[in-house]
Design a protein around this motif. Structure first.
Motif, PDB file in Angstrom:
ATOM      1  N   GLY A 381       0.829  -1.199   0.000  1.00 41.48           N
ATOM      2  CA  GLY A 381       0.000   0.000   0.000  1.00 41.48           C
ATOM      3  C   GLY A 381       0.861   1.244   0.000  1.00 41.48           C
ATOM      4  O   GLY A 381       1.835   1.329   0.753  1.00 41.48           O
ATOM      5  N   VAL A 382       0.528   2.190  -0.851  1.00 38.27           N
ATOM      6  CA  VAL A 382       1.271   3.444  -0.947  1.00 38.27           C
ATOM      7  C   VAL A 382       0.325   4.584  -0.614  1.00 38.27           C
ATOM      8  O   VAL A 382      -0.729   4.740  -1.245  1.00 38.27           O
ATOM      9  CB  VAL A 382       1.852   3.641  -2.361  1.00 38.27           C
ATOM     10  CG1 VAL A 382       2.625   4.951  -2.432  1.00 38.27           C
ATOM     11  CG2 VAL A 382       2.738   2.469  -2.751  1.00 38.27           C
ATOM     12  N   GLY A 383       0.675   5.402   0.381  1.00 36.96           N
ATOM     13  CA  GLY A 383      -0.203   6.507   0.747  1.00 36.96           C
ATOM     14  C   GLY A 383       0.401   7.369   1.827  1.00 36.96           C
ATOM     15  O   GLY A 383       1.511   7.115   2.319  1.00 36.96           O
ATOM     16  N   VAL A 384      -0.350   8.378   2.236  1.00 34.89           N
ATOM     17  CA  VAL A 384       0.102   9.290   3.280  1.00 34.89           C
ATOM     18  C   VAL A 384      -0.335   8.742   4.637  1.00 34.89           C
ATOM     19  O   VAL A 384      -1.443   8.215   4.791  1.00 34.89           O
ATOM     20  CB  VAL A 384      -0.462  10.711   3.059  1.00 34.89           C
ATOM     21  CG1 VAL A 384      -1.986  10.717   3.120  1.00 34.89           C
ATOM     22  CG2 VAL A 384       0.123  11.683   4.071  1.00 34.89           C
ATOM     23  N   VAL A 385       0.526   8.823   5.625  1.00 40.24           N
ATOM     24  CA  VAL A 385       0.263   8.260   6.945  1.00 40.24           C
ATOM     25  C   VAL A 385      -0.683   9.159   7.735  1.00 40.24           C
ATOM     26  O   VAL A 385      -0.450  10.372   7.857  1.00 40.24           O
ATOM     27  CB  VAL A 385       1.575   8.064   7.731  1.00 40.24           C
ATOM     28  CG1 VAL A 385       1.279   7.573   9.151  1.00 40.24           C
ATOM     29  CG2 VAL A 385       2.481   7.075   7.016  1.00 40.24           C
ATOM     30  N   VAL A 386      -1.742   8.550   8.276  1.00 41.16           N
ATOM     31  CA  VAL A 386      -2.634   9.238   9.208  1.00 41.16           C
ATOM     32  C   VAL A 386      -2.756   8.365  10.456  1.00 41.16           C
ATOM     33  O   VAL A 386      -2.622   7.145  10.381  1.00 41.16           O
ATOM     34  CB  VAL A 386      -4.031   9.516   8.604  1.00 41.16           C
ATOM     35  CG1 VAL A 386      -3.935  10.407   7.387  1.00 41.16           C
ATOM     36  CG2 VAL A 386      -4.738   8.221   8.245  1.00 41.16           C
ATOM     37  N   THR A 387      -3.014   8.996  11.589  1.00 40.55           N
ATOM     38  CA  THR A 387      -3.055   8.254  12.852  1.00 40.55           C
ATOM     39  C   THR A 387      -4.435   8.235  13.483  1.00 40.55           C
ATOM     40  O   THR A 387      -4.596   7.717  14.583  1.00 40.55           O
ATOM     41  CB  THR A 387      -2.054   8.866  13.853  1.00 40.55           C
ATOM     42  OG1 THR A 387      -2.389  10.248  14.058  1.00 40.55           O
ATOM     43  CG2 THR A 387      -0.636   8.761  13.330  1.00 40.55           C
ATOM     44  N   ASP A 388      -5.413   8.766  12.798  1.00 39.24           N
ATOM     45  CA  ASP A 388      -6.776   8.834  13.330  1.00 39.24           C
ATOM     46  C   ASP A 388      -7.722   8.157  12.334  1.00 39.24           C
ATOM     47  O   ASP A 388      -7.691   8.462  11.133  1.00 39.24           O
ATOM     48  CB  ASP A 388      -7.187  10.294  13.553  1.00 39.24           C
ATOM     49  CG  ASP A 388      -8.605  10.420  14.060  1.00 39.24           C
ATOM     50  OD1 ASP A 388      -8.826  10.221  15.263  1.00 39.24           O
ATOM     51  OD2 ASP A 388      -9.503  10.686  13.236  1.00 39.24           O
ATOM     52  N   SER A 389      -8.567   7.254  12.815  1.00 41.75           N
ATOM     53  CA  SER A 389      -9.439   6.497  11.920  1.00 41.75           C
ATOM     54  C   SER A 389     -10.498   7.367  11.262  1.00 41.75           C
ATOM     55  O   SER A 389     -10.853   7.146  10.103  1.00 41.75           O
ATOM     56  CB  SER A 389     -10.096   5.341  12.689  1.00 41.75           C
ATOM     57  OG  SER A 389      -9.126   4.376  13.018  1.00 41.75           O
ATOM     58  N   ASP A 390     -11.006   8.351  11.982  1.00 39.39           N
ATOM     59  CA  ASP A 390     -11.985   9.255  11.369  1.00 39.39           C
ATOM     60  C   ASP A 390     -11.341  10.056  10.240  1.00 39.39           C
ATOM     61  O   ASP A 390     -11.939  10.269   9.181  1.00 39.39           O
ATOM     62  CB  ASP A 390     -12.566  10.202  12.422  1.00 39.39           C
ATOM     63  CG  ASP A 390     -13.470   9.487  13.410  1.00 39.39           C
ATOM     64  OD1 ASP A 390     -13.969   8.394  13.071  1.00 39.39           O
ATOM     65  OD2 ASP A 390     -13.675  10.021  14.510  1.00 39.39           O
ATOM     66  N   GLU A 391     -10.099  10.493  10.465  1.00 32.66           N
ATOM     67  CA  GLU A 391      -9.386  11.224   9.418  1.00 32.66           C
ATOM     68  C   GLU A 391      -9.127  10.321   8.209  1.00 32.66           C
ATOM     69  O   GLU A 391      -9.253  10.761   7.058  1.00 32.66           O
ATOM     70  CB  GLU A 391      -8.059  11.760   9.958  1.00 32.66           C
ATOM     71  CG  GLU A 391      -7.264  12.560   8.920  1.00 32.66           C
ATOM     72  CD  GLU A 391      -5.902  13.004   9.429  1.00 32.66           C
ATOM     73  OE1 GLU A 391      -5.147  13.601   8.647  1.00 32.66           O
ATOM     74  OE2 GLU A 391      -5.594  12.737  10.608  1.00 32.66           O
ATOM     75  N   ALA A 392      -8.774   9.070   8.473  1.00 30.65           N
ATOM     76  CA  ALA A 392      -8.544   8.130   7.368  1.00 30.65           C
ATOM     77  C   ALA A 392      -9.797   7.977   6.520  1.00 30.65           C
ATOM     78  O   ALA A 392      -9.734   7.981   5.285  1.00 30.65           O
ATOM     79  CB  ALA A 392      -8.109   6.777   7.926  1.00 30.65           C
ATOM     80  N   GLU A 393     -10.934   7.871   7.179  1.00 30.12           N
ATOM     81  CA  GLU A 393     -12.195   7.718   6.450  1.00 30.12           C
ATOM     82  C   GLU A 393     -12.502   8.969   5.622  1.00 30.12           C
ATOM     83  O   GLU A 393     -12.922   8.872   4.464  1.00 30.12           O
ATOM     84  CB  GLU A 393     -13.328   7.425   7.435  1.00 30.12           C
ATOM     85  CG  GLU A 393     -14.649   7.072   6.775  1.00 30.12           C
ATOM     86  CD  GLU A 393     -15.699   6.695   7.793  1.00 30.12           C
ATOM     87  OE1 GLU A 393     -16.346   5.648   7.621  1.00 30.12           O
ATOM     88  OE2 GLU A 393     -15.890   7.449   8.776  1.00 30.12           O
ATOM     89  N   THR A 463       5.571   3.773   1.539  1.00 27.12           N
ATOM     90  CA  THR A 463       5.179   2.529   0.893  1.00 27.12           C
ATOM     91  C   THR A 463       5.246   1.424   1.933  1.00 27.12           C
ATOM     92  O   THR A 463       6.319   1.166   2.499  1.00 27.12           O
ATOM     93  CB  THR A 463       6.103   2.186  -0.285  1.00 27.12           C
ATOM     94  OG1 THR A 463       5.987   3.205  -1.280  1.00 27.12           O
ATOM     95  CG2 THR A 463       5.717   0.849  -0.905  1.00 27.12           C
ATOM     96  N   VAL A 464       4.107   0.801   2.215  1.00 26.30           N
ATOM     97  CA  VAL A 464       4.059  -0.328   3.145  1.00 26.30           C
ATOM     98  C   VAL A 464       4.158  -1.606   2.321  1.00 26.30           C
ATOM     99  O   VAL A 464       3.245  -1.947   1.571  1.00 26.30           O
ATOM    100  CB  VAL A 464       2.755  -0.319   3.968  1.00 26.30           C
ATOM    101  CG1 VAL A 464       2.695  -1.539   4.888  1.00 26.30           C
ATOM    102  CG2 VAL A 464       2.638   0.964   4.777  1.00 26.30           C
ATOM    103  N   ASP A 465       5.281  -2.283   2.435  1.00 30.11           N
ATOM    104  CA  ASP A 465       5.458  -3.564   1.757  1.00 30.11           C
ATOM    105  C   ASP A 465       5.187  -4.668   2.769  1.00 30.11           C
ATOM    106  O   ASP A 465       6.088  -5.111   3.483  1.00 30.11           O
ATOM    107  CB  ASP A 465       6.873  -3.676   1.191  1.00 30.11           C
ATOM    108  CG  ASP A 465       7.078  -4.965   0.400  1.00 30.11           C
ATOM    109  OD1 ASP A 465       6.111  -5.743   0.305  1.00 30.11           O
ATOM    110  OD2 ASP A 465       8.184  -5.188  -0.107  1.00 30.11           O
TER     111      ASP A 465
END
Length: 582
Positions: A381-393, A463-465
């Motif tokens: 998965g390739v993306g920007v890191v967020v630490t809050d589930s509401d923000e991720a949604e 990038t999360v491998d």
């Protein structure tokens, strides 16, 4: 039929298997294991009928209180112990159990029935006051969190009196009598059916809201009793890779919540084998028997109390997409299931995740490694890191690719996990909440990356491998696999092509040039608009037609052929749509 204890309660004795819809998967597995002569603590079940009646009326239905009294009386007789009283007190677990597995979605209370008097009785019986106090603390913390919704910040050695005082300071109280405790715990389990996390999980997995949950009340066995005690989870085959070797984890001197919470990192099952080889062999034999009897790979929860094995639950294992494919094809080759069953056990979404882009050869060479973790669900998965589930949604809904990074996930993070292209946690092992739910969702997931290792990356593109267990700095090059490159995917494709109600061809097939191209049709990206747009076309491509909803719309519109980049997911979706339509 199991022993009836009233309108809403059954005693589980292994003589028969009640309907799963009535007693839920957890109680059904208890009855199944009992019928096979496996070691299971005594248990009773409050049926899904009681849950539905509670949810409709907002209170216990008439007769349930009496049924609970009868259930406890039966457990006392079966265990030779007395709830909340006597020299040998009975403590119980109160666990949710829907007919369809919803791991980690609903609530559990352990060690119910303990109070100051029973703590002293347990200490005298066991000869270990520390164990009795630890058990009391565990109950108070779980009851406060699950039933009372209190906020506590207690330590592992906290005094039960101090915990009670902290609860009372919030205007709340843990009931002194076991009967009141049981009432509150059962009610909390019923209410958890309509929790935010459970509703989101059911919606994501198309599970009907009308099912309700049963409640299994079971005599406690204590993995936290001494150094010859512990708890663990065993998979009869590896749920990550599909390898046929058993796989699991063990945590000595602990209870089940310690493993699934992700707060502790357990040891591999080899630790149990070294400490108790005969017990390990007994566990392996039980796993093999349960896999044969249930015709599927099993996820088994177990507890060891002073060197004696107890099985608490067995269910079909949640599996990473790669493992789902291998399980299905291997079990056909072993003669355990047929091709139709194999196809039913692999979803279109699982295959799509396997066919997603993967890290290109050499793409990570010389790139900074930001973190390393244990692989819980493979993928990239390739993306920007967020630490809050509401923000991720929110950011996912805006079209942004996000990686959810948490110290450890809980059921309250499920919506963020659904939205993420990958999930990484700092704590926990391969049977923690993040790992189990990550596998169920097919989301690339790494766990146990280390304290402050991934939440500190907020705002960075990574990038999360999860094939290699590495988090790389920046977005790296990826490549896309094909069905024909994997022998098992190729076999599934051949079986699916023989059974699907429509034909699927690749984009390089000569007939693809004649297909009606939905990429040039306004609104074709919306599956809801496809029925009108597909009418009169025998061969189509593009738009949303490769989605599950798009395939169902194509089938209903009489489409004969779909052109797809990856045929297998479309074939599997067509088979499912054909079943639904028939």
């Amino acid at each position: 039929m199991a022993i009836s204890l009233g309108q809403f309660a059954l005693a589980l004795d292994g003589t028969a298997l009640p309907e799963r819809t009535q007693i839920g998967g957890k109680a059904w597995s208890v009855a199944r294991m009992q019928s096979l002569g496996l070691p299971v603590p005594p248990a009773v079940v409050i049926t899904t009928d009681a849950c539905r009646a509670y949810l409709e009326a907002g209170r216990f239905p008439d007769g349930l209180e009496a049924d609970l009294d009868a259930a406890i009386a039966w457990l006392e007789q079966a265990s030779g112990r007395t709830l909340g009283d006597g020299a040998q007190p009975l403590l119980v677990s109160v666990r949710s159990g829907a007919a369809i597995s919803m791991p980690g979605m609903m609530d559990t209370v352990l060690n119910l029935g303990i109070n100051d008097a029973t703590e002293q009785a347990l200490a005298a019986e066991s000869g270990d006051a520390r164990f009795a106090r630890d058990t009391h603390r565990r109950f108070l913390e779980l009851y406060a969190a699950i039933v009372l919704k209190a906020t506590l910040a207690s330590e592992d050695d906290a005094d039960p009196a101090a915990i009670r005082a902290a609860i009372e300071a919030q205007g709340l109280a843990v009931p002194a009598t076991p009967r009141e405790q049981l009432h509150g715990a059962v009610e909390a389990v019923f209410a958890s059916w309509n929790s935010r996390r459970a509703k989101r999980y059911r919606k994501h997995h198309d599970i009907p809201d009308s099912l309700g949950t049963a409640v299994t009340v079971q005599a406690m066995v204590f993995g936290n009793l001494d150094d010859a005690s512990g708890t663990g989870v065993l998979f009869s085959r590896n749920p990550l890779t599909g390898d046929p070797a058993p796989y699991g984890e063990y945590l000595h001197r602990a209870q089940g919540e310690d493993v699934v919470s992700g707060k502790f990192t357990p040891e591999p099952l080899s630790a149990l084998e070294r400490a108790h080889p005969a017990l390990h062999a007994e566990l392996m034999d039980a796993a093999a028997k349960l896999e044969v009897e249930n015709g599927d790979v099993q996820d088994i929860e177990f507890t060891v109390q002073q060197g004696t094995l107890y099985l608490l639950q067995s269910r079909s294992a949640k599996r990473a997409p790669q493992a789902a494919v291998r399980f299905a094809v291997d079990m056909v080759e072993e003669g355990r299931i047929d091709a139709d069953t194999a196809l039913a056990r692999v979803t279109a979404e699982q295959v799509r995740s396997l066919l997603k882009p993967r890290l290109a050869d050499g793409a990570g060479d010389g790139v900074e490694v930001l973190a390393r973790g244990e692989i819980a669900c493979q993928g990239v998965g390739v993306g920007v890191v967020v630490t809050d589930s509401d923000e991720a949604e929110r950011r996912h809904a805006a079209g942004e690719a996000v990686v959810l990074a948490r110290a450890t996930t809980s059921p309250e993070d499920v919506h963020g996990m659904i939205a993420a292209v990958a999930v990484v946690t700092e704590q926990g092992g391969s049977t923690s909440h993040a790992a189990v739910v990550g596998r169920a969702l097919g989301v690339p997931c790494l766990v146990g990356c280390g304290d402050a290792s991934v939440t500190a990356l907020a705002g960075q593109t990574v990038t999360v491998d999860a094939n290699a267990g590495v988090v790389y700095a920046s977005a790296l090059a990826v490549e896309t696999p094909r069905e024909e490159d994997d022998p098992r995917l190729a076999r599934l494709t051949a079986w699916a092509a023989e059974r699907a109600p429509l034909r699927v061809i690749g984009v390089d097939d000569p007939q693809a040039a004649d297909a009606h191209d939905l990429d040039h049709v306004e609104g074709a990206e919306d599956p809801a608009q496809l029925p009108a747009l597909l009418a009169g076309h025998a061969c189509v491509r593009g738009g949303a037609v490769e989605s599950d909803a798009g395939v169902a719309a194509a089938l209903a519109a009489g489409v004969e052929t779909i052109v797809a980049r990856h045929p297998l997911p479309v074939l599997l979706a067509a088979i499912e749509a054909g079943k639904a339509a028939s």
